[in-house]
Design a protein around this motif. Structure first.
Motif, PDB file in Angstrom:
ATOM      1  N   GLY A 143       0.856  -1.211  -0.023  1.00 57.24           N
ATOM      2  CA  GLY A 143      -0.017   0.055  -0.098  1.00 57.24           C
ATOM      3  C   GLY A 143       0.746   1.311   0.004  1.00 57.24           C
ATOM      4  O   GLY A 143       0.697   2.137  -0.844  1.00 57.24           O
ATOM      5  N   LYS A 144       1.961   1.277   0.759  1.00 57.52           N
ATOM      6  CA  LYS A 144       2.674   2.451   0.978  1.00 57.52           C
ATOM      7  C   LYS A 144       3.495   2.501  -0.341  1.00 57.52           C
ATOM      8  O   LYS A 144       3.604   3.700  -0.751  1.00 57.52           O
ATOM      9  N   TRP A 145       3.955   1.474  -1.025  1.00 54.75           N
ATOM     10  CA  TRP A 145       4.612   1.506  -2.260  1.00 54.75           C
ATOM     11  C   TRP A 145       3.826   2.142  -3.191  1.00 54.75           C
ATOM     12  O   TRP A 145       4.513   3.064  -3.966  1.00 54.75           O
ATOM     13  N   LEU A 146       2.387   1.736  -3.382  1.00 52.25           N
ATOM     14  CA  LEU A 146       1.786   2.402  -4.297  1.00 52.25           C
ATOM     15  C   LEU A 146       1.545   3.739  -4.283  1.00 52.25           C
ATOM     16  O   LEU A 146       1.333   4.502  -5.150  1.00 52.25           O
ATOM     17  N   ALA A 147       1.384   4.253  -2.822  1.00 53.92           N
ATOM     18  CA  ALA A 147       1.034   5.480  -2.683  1.00 53.92           C
ATOM     19  C   ALA A 147       2.527   6.448  -2.778  1.00 53.92           C
ATOM     20  O   ALA A 147       2.381   7.662  -3.434  1.00 53.92           O
ATOM     21  N   LEU A 148       3.775   5.987  -2.699  1.00 50.02           N
ATOM     22  CA  LEU A 148       4.694   6.645  -2.975  1.00 50.02           C
ATOM     23  C   LEU A 148       5.062   6.720  -4.464  1.00 50.02           C
ATOM     24  O   LEU A 148       5.708   7.703  -4.754  1.00 50.02           O
ATOM     25  N   ILE A 149       4.560   5.791  -5.334  1.00 49.57           N
ATOM     26  CA  ILE A 149       4.929   6.116  -6.779  1.00 49.57           C
ATOM     27  C   ILE A 149       3.987   6.551  -7.523  1.00 49.57           C
ATOM     28  O   ILE A 149       3.979   6.894  -8.742  1.00 49.57           O
ATOM     29  N   THR A 150       2.789   6.851  -6.997  1.00 51.37           N
ATOM     30  CA  THR A 150       1.581   7.178  -7.807  1.00 51.37           C
ATOM     31  C   THR A 150       2.039   8.795  -8.398  1.00 51.37           C
ATOM     32  O   THR A 150       1.652   8.955  -9.416  1.00 51.37           O
ATOM     33  N   LEU A 151       2.440   9.580  -7.437  1.00 51.15           N
ATOM     34  CA  LEU A 151       2.624  11.034  -7.847  1.00 51.15           C
ATOM     35  C   LEU A 151       3.748  11.120  -9.084  1.00 51.15           C
ATOM     36  O   LEU A 151       3.510  11.760  -9.960  1.00 51.15           O
ATOM     37  N   PRO A 152       4.777  10.290  -8.900  1.00 51.65           N
ATOM     38  CA  PRO A 152       5.927  10.472  -9.690  1.00 51.65           C
ATOM     39  C   PRO A 152       5.359   9.827 -10.962  1.00 51.65           C
ATOM     40  O   PRO A 152       5.763  10.147 -12.189  1.00 51.65           O
ATOM     41  N   ALA A 153       4.544   8.747 -11.041  1.00 52.34           N
ATOM     42  CA  ALA A 153       4.154   8.053 -12.196  1.00 52.34           C
ATOM     43  C   ALA A 153       3.164   8.983 -12.734  1.00 52.34           C
ATOM     44  O   ALA A 153       3.175   9.144 -14.202  1.00 52.34           O
ATOM     45  N   ILE A 154       2.269   9.757 -12.101  1.00 53.21           N
ATOM     46  CA  ILE A 154       1.319  10.611 -12.921  1.00 53.21           C
ATOM     47  C   ILE A 154       2.302  11.665 -13.526  1.00 53.21           C
ATOM     48  O   ILE A 154       1.877  12.025 -14.902  1.00 53.21           O
ATOM     49  N   ALA A 155       3.187  12.324 -12.992  1.00 53.03           N
ATOM     50  CA  ALA A 155       3.913  13.239 -13.593  1.00 53.03           C
ATOM     51  C   ALA A 155       4.645  12.644 -14.877  1.00 53.03           C
ATOM     52  O   ALA A 155       4.646  13.597 -15.869  1.00 53.03           O
ATOM     53  N   LEU A 156       5.088  11.692 -14.990  1.00 50.13           N
ATOM     54  CA  LEU A 156       5.807  11.056 -15.990  1.00 50.13           C
ATOM     55  C   LEU A 156       4.684  10.474 -16.903  1.00 50.13           C
ATOM     56  O   LEU A 156       5.435  10.386 -18.335  1.00 50.13           O
ATOM     57  N   SER A 157       3.726  10.409 -16.671  1.00 53.64           N
ATOM     58  CA  SER A 157       2.694   9.634 -17.696  1.00 53.64           C
ATOM     59  C   SER A 157       2.283  10.861 -18.790  1.00 53.64           C
ATOM     60  O   SER A 157       1.486  10.127 -19.597  1.00 53.64           O
ATOM     61  N   LEU A 158       1.926  12.096 -18.369  1.00 55.14           N
ATOM     62  CA  LEU A 158       1.265  12.816 -19.094  1.00 55.14           C
ATOM     63  C   LEU A 158       1.419  13.020 -20.541  1.00 55.14           C
ATOM     64  O   LEU A 158       0.378  12.931 -21.393  1.00 55.14           O
TER      65      LEU A 158
ATOM     66  N   ALA B 224      12.791   9.873 -15.824  1.00 55.66           N
ATOM     67  CA  ALA B 224      12.935   8.954 -14.499  1.00 55.66           C
ATOM     68  C   ALA B 224      14.027   9.950 -13.614  1.00 55.66           C
ATOM     69  O   ALA B 224      14.115  10.215 -12.426  1.00 55.66           O
ATOM     70  N   VAL B 225      14.927  10.440 -14.472  1.00 54.18           N
ATOM     71  CA  VAL B 225      16.034  11.260 -13.758  1.00 54.18           C
ATOM     72  C   VAL B 225      15.427  12.428 -13.162  1.00 54.18           C
ATOM     73  O   VAL B 225      15.910  12.683 -11.807  1.00 54.18           O
ATOM     74  N   VAL B 226      14.614  12.923 -13.678  1.00 51.56           N
ATOM     75  CA  VAL B 226      14.169  14.206 -13.251  1.00 51.56           C
ATOM     76  C   VAL B 226      13.167  13.963 -11.812  1.00 51.56           C
ATOM     77  O   VAL B 226      13.217  14.454 -10.684  1.00 51.56           O
ATOM     78  N   THR B 227      12.060  13.044 -12.088  1.00 49.32           N
ATOM     79  CA  THR B 227      11.105  12.693 -11.344  1.00 49.32           C
ATOM     80  C   THR B 227      11.911  12.057  -9.950  1.00 49.32           C
ATOM     81  O   THR B 227      11.417  12.460  -8.826  1.00 49.32           O
ATOM     82  N   GLU B 228      12.851  11.145 -10.244  1.00 53.46           N
ATOM     83  CA  GLU B 228      13.276  10.692  -8.990  1.00 53.46           C
ATOM     84  C   GLU B 228      14.241  11.732  -8.205  1.00 53.46           C
ATOM     85  O   GLU B 228      14.153  11.338  -7.037  1.00 53.46           O
ATOM     86  N   SER B 229      14.467  12.823  -9.071  1.00 53.88           N
ATOM     87  CA  SER B 229      15.281  13.712  -8.181  1.00 53.88           C
ATOM     88  C   SER B 229      14.327  14.618  -7.437  1.00 53.88           C
ATOM     89  O   SER B 229      14.441  14.890  -6.123  1.00 53.88           O
ATOM     90  N   ILE B 230      13.308  14.931  -8.053  1.00 60.04           N
ATOM     91  CA  ILE B 230      11.955  15.793  -7.329  1.00 60.04           C
ATOM     92  C   ILE B 230      11.490  15.018  -6.307  1.00 60.04           C
ATOM     93  O   ILE B 230      11.257  15.548  -5.064  1.00 60.04           O
TER      94      ILE B 230
END
Length: 325
Positions: free
Chosen positions: A185-200, A264-270
């Motif tokens: 559950g926490k894994w999904l919560a933590l990757i949701t925002l970076p995944a959305i930012a990367l997916s648009l 992923a370089v940008v989103t992982e840093s942010i």
């Protein structure tokens, strides 16, 4: 039996044709990757000994890492190591590169995989809606939405998501990573925002390409024939139009994987994630050439594998295209 044998022969032929493309591309990509490291002028001696090193010390360290060998010998040695799963040794910490990359690869694959899933679900949904309701306000709304989000860089979207969902609404965490084996559950919560930012970007590209492909397919004579035969709109869409009109969108999907890995370089840093992209970025700043080369090789393998999957799907959907090729 004849049908099974024919299909097996066709599948074997497709594998041979794919290998005839992928193997040269892989060798060329690895040669470019190795060549960039070789011409960079960086050496482990500069990283380990600093500016006070003598020429003898530099020669000793270079010989320790095999840099005193001819370029062709070094490339073949490096390529042989790759084929055995050995990506070399880091100039920074003297540890094997492959385990360090694969420890971080889970983070990047989690984020990029969820981003790809979001892109496929929403991109295909919006593209189908626009094509089915072509010329209507839904079509225009999807076009405007796709155009707007494709102009926004991922880091701007990432910051906006953190401000809204983490700082203001306190719905999702803004940084960190937990393995799914520890807390799904926490894994999904933590990757949701970076995944959305990367997916648009993927959502916008897929929606536009699918809308174009399906609109063209709707204009074909076989669709008119299906309408005359009284087939339902759903069957026409799923059986005839989508099968023949999804090719451009699938091609775009194959090209989006490098962008997702690069983003992923940008989103992982942010989002404060110690992932594959951030590891490559930090290693590049340190001048740790083996790590940078190793991350590029892993990225090349991922991109080629996904493109092979997409090509297989395209062949399955449109066998005529493969025969024509």
């Amino acid at each position: 039996m004849n049908i099974i044998a024919t299909r097996a022969l066709a599948g074997f032929g497709w594998l041979l044709r794919s290998a005839a493309i992928i193997v040269p591309v892989f060798l060329f990509a690895t040669f470019i990757t190795f060549g960039l490291g070789a011409v960079s002028g960086l050496s482990p001696a500069g990283l380990k000994l600093g500016d006070s090193a003598t020429d003898a010390d530099v020669a000793r360290v270079n010989a320790q890492f095999g840099l005193d060998q001819p370029l062709a010998v070094r490339y073949l040695t490096w390529l042989g190591g790759i084929l055995r799963g050995d990506l070399g040794v880091s100039w920074f910490n003297d540890l094997p590169v492959a385990p360090q990359i694969f420890q971080r690869l889970e983070i990047s694959v989690s984020v990029a995989g969820l981003a790809l899933l979001i892109g496929i679900v929403f991109g295909f949904t919006l593209g189908i809606l626009a094509a089915v309701h072509r010329g209507s306000w839904i079509d225009r709304a999807v076009t405007v939405f796709s155009t707007v989000i494709s102009t926004l860089p991922p880091f701007v979207i990432a910051i906006a998501l953190i401000v809204v969902f983490s700082v203001t609404l306190h719905l999702l965490p803004s940084a960190g990573y937990v393995s799914p084996s520890v807390d799904p559950g926490k894994w999904l919560a933590l990757i949701t925002l970076p995944a959305i930012a990367l997916s648009l970007d993927t959502v916008a590209d897929l929606a536009r390409q699918l809308r174009t492909g399906l609109t063209s397919a709707y204009a074909e004579n076989y669709v008119t024939g299906a309408i005359v035969r009284g087939l339902s709109r759903r069957r026409i869409l799923l059986v005839h139009v989508l099968r023949n009109g999804a090719g451009p969108a699938l091609t775009v999907l194959g090209m989006r994987v490098p962008a997702l890995l690069g983003g992923a370089v940008v989103t992982e840093s942010i989002f404060g994630m110690a992932g594959f992209g951030r590891f490559a970025s930090e290693s590049a700043l340190r001048g740790d050439v083996p790590v940078v080369q190793g991350t590029l090789v892993v990225a090349i393998v991922l991109v080629l594998a996904f493109n092979l999957l997409v090509n297989g799907l395209l062949t399955r959907l449109r066998p005529g295209a493969e025969r024509a090729a």
